[in-house]
Enzyme design. Structure first.
Site, PDB file in Angstrom:
ATOM      1  N   ASN A  99      43.593 -14.107 -24.172  1.00 52.60           N
ATOM      2  CA  ASN A  99      42.979 -14.319 -22.862  1.00 52.60           C
ATOM      3  C   ASN A  99      43.138 -15.758 -22.415  1.00 52.60           C
ATOM      4  O   ASN A  99      43.179 -16.681 -23.219  1.00 52.60           O
ATOM      5  CB  ASN A  99      41.502 -13.944 -22.904  1.00 52.60           C
ATOM      6  CG  ASN A  99      41.310 -12.468 -23.137  1.00 52.60           C
ATOM      7  OD1 ASN A  99      42.235 -11.689 -22.943  1.00 52.60           O
ATOM      8  ND2 ASN A  99      40.121 -12.064 -23.559  1.00 52.60           N
ATOM      9  N   ASP A 101      41.021 -16.857 -19.931  1.00 50.60           N
ATOM     10  CA  ASP A 101      39.852 -17.064 -19.069  1.00 50.60           C
ATOM     11  C   ASP A 101      38.880 -18.133 -19.555  1.00 50.60           C
ATOM     12  O   ASP A 101      37.989 -18.538 -18.812  1.00 50.60           O
ATOM     13  CB  ASP A 101      39.112 -15.728 -18.854  1.00 50.60           C
ATOM     14  CG  ASP A 101      38.729 -15.031 -20.155  1.00 50.60           C
ATOM     15  OD1 ASP A 101      38.396 -15.714 -21.149  1.00 50.60           O
ATOM     16  OD2 ASP A 101      38.766 -13.778 -20.186  1.00 50.60           O
ATOM     17  N   HIS A 116      48.134 -17.636 -25.129  1.00 49.44           N
ATOM     18  CA  HIS A 116      48.789 -17.607 -23.819  1.00 49.44           C
ATOM     19  C   HIS A 116      48.345 -18.739 -22.902  1.00 49.44           C
ATOM     20  O   HIS A 116      48.505 -18.647 -21.688  1.00 49.44           O
ATOM     21  CB  HIS A 116      48.565 -16.245 -23.158  1.00 49.44           C
ATOM     22  CG  HIS A 116      49.251 -15.122 -23.891  1.00 49.44           C
ATOM     23  ND1 HIS A 116      48.952 -13.802 -23.719  1.00 49.44           N
ATOM     24  CD2 HIS A 116      50.234 -15.156 -24.818  1.00 49.44           C
ATOM     25  CE1 HIS A 116      49.724 -13.055 -24.510  1.00 49.44           C
ATOM     26  NE2 HIS A 116      50.496 -13.865 -25.190  1.00 49.44           N
ATOM     27  N   CYS A 124      52.182 -31.267 -16.636  1.00 46.35           N
ATOM     28  CA  CYS A 124      53.248 -31.763 -15.758  1.00 46.35           C
ATOM     29  C   CYS A 124      54.508 -31.834 -16.606  1.00 46.35           C
ATOM     30  O   CYS A 124      54.578 -32.644 -17.542  1.00 46.35           O
ATOM     31  CB  CYS A 124      52.889 -33.130 -15.183  1.00 46.35           C
ATOM     32  SG  CYS A 124      54.245 -33.802 -14.172  1.00 46.35           S
ATOM     33  N   GLY A 181      39.989  -5.149 -27.822  1.00 47.45           N
ATOM     34  CA  GLY A 181      40.385  -5.056 -26.421  1.00 47.45           C
ATOM     35  C   GLY A 181      41.787  -5.517 -26.113  1.00 47.45           C
ATOM     36  O   GLY A 181      42.028  -6.155 -25.086  1.00 47.45           O
ATOM     37  N   THR A 182      42.730  -5.204 -27.011  1.00 47.54           N
ATOM     38  CA  THR A 182      44.122  -5.486 -26.648  1.00 47.54           C
ATOM     39  C   THR A 182      44.937  -4.206 -26.746  1.00 47.54           C
ATOM     40  O   THR A 182      44.779  -3.432 -27.691  1.00 47.54           O
ATOM     41  CB  THR A 182      44.746  -6.595 -27.530  1.00 47.54           C
ATOM     42  OG1 THR A 182      46.139  -6.711 -27.204  1.00 47.54           O
ATOM     43  CG2 THR A 182      44.579  -6.342 -29.014  1.00 47.54           C
ATOM     44  N   SER A 183      45.810  -4.020 -25.742  1.00 46.90           N
ATOM     45  CA  SER A 183      46.644  -2.821 -25.749  1.00 46.90           C
ATOM     46  C   SER A 183      47.773  -2.968 -26.762  1.00 46.90           C
ATOM     47  O   SER A 183      48.473  -2.004 -27.062  1.00 46.90           O
ATOM     48  CB  SER A 183      47.213  -2.561 -24.353  1.00 46.90           C
ATOM     49  OG  SER A 183      47.912  -3.698 -23.892  1.00 46.90           O
TER      50      SER A 183
HETATM   51  P1  NAD Z   1      45.632  -5.264 -21.568  1.00 45.42           P
HETATM   52  O1  NAD Z   1      45.089  -5.318 -20.191  1.00 45.42           O
HETATM   53  O2  NAD Z   1      47.041  -4.878 -21.771  1.00 45.42           O
HETATM   54  O3  NAD Z   1      44.768  -4.234 -22.411  1.00 45.42           O
HETATM   55  C1  NAD Z   1      43.369  -4.272 -22.412  1.00 45.42           C
HETATM   56  C2  NAD Z   1      42.871  -3.336 -23.489  1.00 45.42           C
HETATM   57  O4  NAD Z   1      41.452  -3.459 -23.529  1.00 45.42           O
HETATM   58  C3  NAD Z   1      43.187  -1.869 -23.255  1.00 45.42           C
HETATM   59  O5  NAD Z   1      43.789  -1.325 -24.410  1.00 45.42           O
HETATM   60  C4  NAD Z   1      41.817  -1.233 -22.986  1.00 45.42           C
HETATM   61  O6  NAD Z   1      41.729   0.075 -23.499  1.00 45.42           O
HETATM   62  C5  NAD Z   1      40.886  -2.180 -23.708  1.00 45.42           C
HETATM   63  N1  NAD Z   1      39.524  -2.253 -23.176  1.00 45.42           N
HETATM   64  C6  NAD Z   1      39.116  -2.056 -21.888  1.00 45.42           C
HETATM   65  N2  NAD Z   1      37.777  -2.238 -21.810  1.00 45.42           N
HETATM   66  C7  NAD Z   1      37.347  -2.560 -23.047  1.00 45.42           C
HETATM   67  C8  NAD Z   1      36.072  -2.878 -23.600  1.00 45.42           C
HETATM   68  N3  NAD Z   1      34.958  -2.903 -22.845  1.00 45.42           N
HETATM   69  N4  NAD Z   1      35.984  -3.172 -24.912  1.00 45.42           N
HETATM   70  C9  NAD Z   1      37.090  -3.141 -25.698  1.00 45.42           C
HETATM   71  N5  NAD Z   1      38.327  -2.841 -25.232  1.00 45.42           N
HETATM   72  C10 NAD Z   1      38.451  -2.564 -23.922  1.00 45.42           C
HETATM   73  O7  NAD Z   1      45.335  -6.679 -22.204  1.00 45.42           O
HETATM   74  P2  NAD Z   1      46.019  -7.457 -23.403  1.00 45.42           P
HETATM   75  O8  NAD Z   1      46.365  -6.539 -24.515  1.00 45.42           O
HETATM   76  O9  NAD Z   1      45.132  -8.612 -23.624  1.00 45.42           O
HETATM   77  O10 NAD Z   1      47.429  -7.977 -22.880  1.00 45.42           O
HETATM   78  C11 NAD Z   1      47.703  -8.318 -21.589  1.00 45.42           C
HETATM   79  C12 NAD Z   1      47.988  -9.762 -21.296  1.00 45.42           C
HETATM   80  O11 NAD Z   1      47.225 -10.042 -20.160  1.00 45.42           O
HETATM   81  C13 NAD Z   1      47.595 -10.781 -22.274  1.00 45.42           C
HETATM   82  O12 NAD Z   1      48.696 -11.585 -22.395  1.00 45.42           O
HETATM   83  C14 NAD Z   1      46.490 -11.610 -21.624  1.00 45.42           C
HETATM   84  O13 NAD Z   1      46.804 -12.979 -21.718  1.00 45.42           O
HETATM   85  C15 NAD Z   1      46.572 -11.271 -20.195  1.00 45.42           C
HETATM   86  N6  NAD Z   1      45.298 -11.058 -19.504  1.00 45.42           N
HETATM   87  C16 NAD Z   1      44.253 -11.887 -19.752  1.00 45.42           C
HETATM   88  C17 NAD Z   1      43.041 -11.664 -19.127  1.00 45.42           C
HETATM   89  C18 NAD Z   1      41.909 -12.619 -19.421  1.00 45.42           C
HETATM   90  O14 NAD Z   1      42.133 -13.786 -19.663  1.00 45.42           O
HETATM   91  N7  NAD Z   1      40.669 -12.123 -19.435  1.00 45.42           N
HETATM   92  C19 NAD Z   1      42.883 -10.596 -18.249  1.00 45.42           C
HETATM   93  C20 NAD Z   1      43.990  -9.776 -18.004  1.00 45.42           C
HETATM   94  C21 NAD Z   1      45.184 -10.002 -18.654  1.00 45.42           C
END
Ligand code: NAD
Length: 237
Positions: A99, A101, A116, A124, A181-183
């Site tokens: 994340n 954030d 990330h 810069c 919470g990662t796909s």
């Molecule tokens: P992803 O969006 O691909 O997957 C999110 C996963 O979280 C899904 O598998 C979903 O089923 C699961 N999920 C949804 N709600 C949940 C909950 N309440 N508790 C547990 N799991 C839950 O995200 P990813 O795998 O992190 O990869 C996507 C990329 O997107 C990353 O590189 C990340 O840096 C970026 N990203 C970051 C943010 C952030 O900073 N918050 C937000 C969106 C995407």
């Protein structure tokens, strides 16, 4: 709702929480791919790559300032707070996050590796400077005419060697690896459970949905991050 038995964090010495967008779902930060992933409705890739920045840095900053505004309104959730409590109670707890954030740090976590980068980081490439700024909007154009760039790993960018190496070292040596919470379709997320398994860790996946690497885990909690973390962190001081 699943109520699978989950290991207690307090029974382990070296713990890595590996978090993705689902960790921040309860804070209102949109996910990409899971249910309700609203970034799908934006042409994200058009604004999150070096080519777009080289072509039109002002447009890329407009988009990232919009993201700053959205994420800046979000608060850490109970799951972030529970992980921060684990870190305070036990010496060897680390967060490796995809994340950008900054919500783990807002909840009080100190040992956070951001694979990330960060929405709040800028760099810069002309001078090599890096800094953090919570400005919304952030003024990308500098007084010297150069541009600050969001210090985020965009599509097509390399991960930082030092950060990925530290993460792999920690994951290879941990005795509890908790993916939240990662796909797990983006590199290196898909590889992380392999490294943890090679090191002999207990592996827990917390995700309401199955992922392509679910079969590698000892326990899969098909529930939200907050629900599962409440059980895993139970009994901490
Ligand atoms: P992803 O969006 O691909 O997957 C999110 C996963 O979280 C899904 O598998 C979903 O089923 C699961 N999920 C949804 N709600 C949940 C909950 N309440 N508790 C547990 N799991 C839950 O995200 P990813 O795998 O992190 O990869 C996507 C990329 O997107 C990353 O590189 C990340 O840096 C970026 N990203 C970051 C943010 C952030 O900073 N918050 C937000 C969106 C995407």
């Amino acid at each position: 709702m699943s109520s699978v038995e989950l290991p207690r964090v307090s029974d382990f010495q070296r713990v890595v929480f590996f978090t993705g967008a689902g960790m921040s779902a309860a804070s209102g930060v949109p996910t990409y791919r899971g249910k309700g992933g609203i970034w799908k409705s934006y042409d994200y890739e058009a604004y999150a790559c070096q080519e777009a920045f080289d072509r039109d840095p002002a447009a890329v900053w407009e988009f990232h300032n919009y993201r700053r505004q959205l994420v800046g309104e979000c608060e850490p959730n109970e799951g972030h707070a529970l992980i921060a409590r684990c870190e305070a109670a036990q010496p060897a707890v680390t967060i490796v996050t995809q994340n950008i954030d900054g919500l783990h740090q807002s909840a009080g976590s100190k040992r956070v590796l951001e694979l990330h980068g960060s929405l709040w980081g800028v760099r810069c490439d002309g001078t090599g400077e890096r800094r953090l700024s919570r400005d919304i909007p952030f003024a990308g154009r500098r007084a010297d005419g150069l541009w600050w760039r969001p210090d985020i790993v965009w599509f097509g960018d390399m991960l930082r060697d030092d950060v990925i190496q530290s993460a792999l070292d920690l994951i290879g040596q941990c005795d509890l690896f908790v993916s939240i919470g990662t796909s797990a379709v983006v590199f290196p997320a898909a590889r992380m459970p392999f490294y943890a398994r090679q090191g002999g860790a207990t592996l827990v996946e917390i995700n309401p949905e199955e992922t392509p690497v679910s079969h590698l885990y000892d326990v899969c909690a098909r529930e939200s991050a907050v629900d599962a973390l409440r059980r895993m962190c139970h009994g901490l001081d």
